[in-house]
Design an enzyme around this catalytic site. Structure first.
Site, PDB file in Angstrom:
ATOM      1  N   HIS A 397      -0.292   2.233   0.483  1.00 53.73           N
ATOM      2  CA  HIS A 397      -0.595   0.837   0.184  1.00 53.73           C
ATOM      3  C   HIS A 397      -1.361   0.144   1.315  1.00 53.73           C
ATOM      4  O   HIS A 397      -1.919  -0.945   1.125  1.00 53.73           O
ATOM      5  CB  HIS A 397       0.711   0.069  -0.089  1.00 53.73           C
ATOM      6  N   ASP A 401      -4.810  -0.671  -3.314  1.00 50.77           N
ATOM      7  CA  ASP A 401      -3.849  -1.387  -4.142  1.00 50.77           C
ATOM      8  C   ASP A 401      -3.919  -0.835  -5.558  1.00 50.77           C
ATOM      9  O   ASP A 401      -4.591   0.164  -5.824  1.00 50.77           O
ATOM     10  CB  ASP A 401      -4.132  -2.895  -4.118  1.00 50.77           C
TER      11      ASP A 401
END
Length: 422
Positions: A397, A401
């Site tokens: 992350h 995304d």
């Protein structure tokens, strides 16, 4: 080039054991030549050079365990001189103190020795370096056995194998340890009692995997996206094509999965590369697809298909067969173990329908394929049986995304419909 050091072959590797040298002092090497075999927790790895040059000296001996970054050899590029040893900073000796006759010898030793010993110069191994000196047995004279590595010779003696009858697979036809193991001769009592060098220690491999995966889960904020994809057309196409191929040339569904993941990584390059805590994400220029391989007896390695974006489906299958064979024979190369940019893991033709894998640091994504499943599927206005596969993308992350990961899965789904897409 200068000093050739013990390379790092994994994010948690601290040291490696030198199993054998495949070169001798004075020998010329080219970029990509295998010069040594190093044993790690994940087995024996063939170490390559990344520049052309000439072997000046070998400063480590087979059997030595060396820390990552420790000198192993001196390999000089054309026109390059051997590095001079660092000068010793020796202060002037202090005047000899007054002493009794019984102390005289010790006092003299103290005043003539430097306060700090100079650094030791790299030394050559004690074994004879010249190729001619390797011909220990008369039966080997005049054959490629003269190019056999020390470890190969030792194992051949233990198993009673005549090296004159073997064809070497190493540089210049050199006989490697794996060539002797593949000869299949019965082991002697001594060989049965003592495993051959380079044999994988499965307990140590499990420790290495545990350390790497624990670090990955601690330091990488994973998130996961899954998608179930219709592969009926792909499966039927492969069945038709394979019917015309010899068994050894048939293309497995796993190769199509790897090929599709590579195409997706080319389309969404933001998931193809390495993340460094200091430098952040560095996007790779090519796709080196790591392929998760289960080893016999347990354990897992994920060597890379280097520059997989240049391979069509048949070449991808060929490359995977080569990796699997060499992984199980302990003949992977350091470039394959360190240069992967994204990893593909598949459960095969049967088993669980989905898998969410743990990312291999410093990579930032892993593509997990579950086992294909036959399920009801809506096609037009009808519900029909179709073969499908569930793909789960594990993503760092810090780098991407959900939007970027979704684009990757969409590109992968498109590629599974036509895996030959360039």
């Amino acid at each position: 080039m200068g000093i050739f050091v013990m390379p790092s072959l994994g994010s948690d590797m601290e040291s490696g054991k030198l199993v054998e040298w495949l070169v001798t002092p004075g020998e010329a090497v080219q970029r990509g030549d295998v010069v040594a075999v190093v044993e790690t927790q994940k087995g024996a790895i063939e170490i390559e050079t990344f520049e052309a040059g000439r072997v000046e000296s070998l400063t480590a001996e087979p059997g030595q365990t060396l820390a990552v970054g420790a000198p192993m050899a001196v390999i000089l590029a054309e026109g390059e001189s051997a590095p001079a040893p660092a000068p010793a900073s020796t202060p002037a000796p202090a005047p000899a103190p007054a002493s009794t006759p019984a102390q005289t010898g010790a006092a003299e030793a103290e005043t003539t020795a430097p306060a700090q010993p100079p650094p030791a110069e790299p030394r050559r191994p004690e074994r004879p370096p010249a190729p001619a000196a390797r011909d220990e047995a008369p039966a080997e004279t005049g054959t490629t056995a003269g190019r056999a590595s020390p470890a190969a010779r030792s194992l051949a003696r233990e198993r009673g194998i005549d090296l004159a009858g073997l064809r070497g697979s190493g540089p210049g036809g050199a006989i490697l340890l794996s060539d002797v193991e593949a000869a299949g001769a019965p082991r002697g009592e001594r060989a049965a009692a003592q495993p051959a060098p380079g044999r994988i220690d499965m307990a140590e491999m499990r420790k290495a995997i545990a350390a790497a995966m624990s670090r990955s889960k601690r330091t990488i904020p994973h998130f996961y996206l899954s998608q179930t994809i219709d592969i009926e057309a792909l499966s039927s196409s492969l069945e038709t094509d394979n019917a015309l191929r010899a068994p050894a040339d048939r293309i497995l569904l796993g190769a199509a999965f790897v090929r599709a993941a590579v195409v997706a990584a080319q389309a969404v390059p933001g998931l193809n590369g390495h993340y460094d805590d200091a430098e952040g994400f560095e996007q790779a220029e090519s796709v080196n697809a790591g392929v998760a391989i289960a080893l016999r007896g347990g354990g897992l390695v994920a060597p890379a298909l280097i520059d997989a974006g240049t391979l069509d489906l048949a070449a991808t299958m060929q490359g995977m067969r080569d990796l699997v064979g060499r992984a199980r024979a302990g003949r992977l190369r350091n470039s394959e173990m360190t240069q992967g940019t994204i990893t593909v893991s598949s459960l095969g033709e049967s088993g669980a329908e989905a898998m969410a894998g743990v990312i291999f640091p410093p990579q930032v994504a892993l593509v997990g394929f579950g086992a294909p499943q036959r399920r009801p599927w809506v096609v037009g206005n009808a519900v029909v049986p179709r073969r499908t596969v569930t793909v789960t993308l594990s993503v760092d992350h810090r780098v991407s995304d959900g939007r970027g990961a979704n684009r990757f899965l969409a590109a992968l789904a498109d590629a599974l419909q036509s895996p030959e897409t360039p």
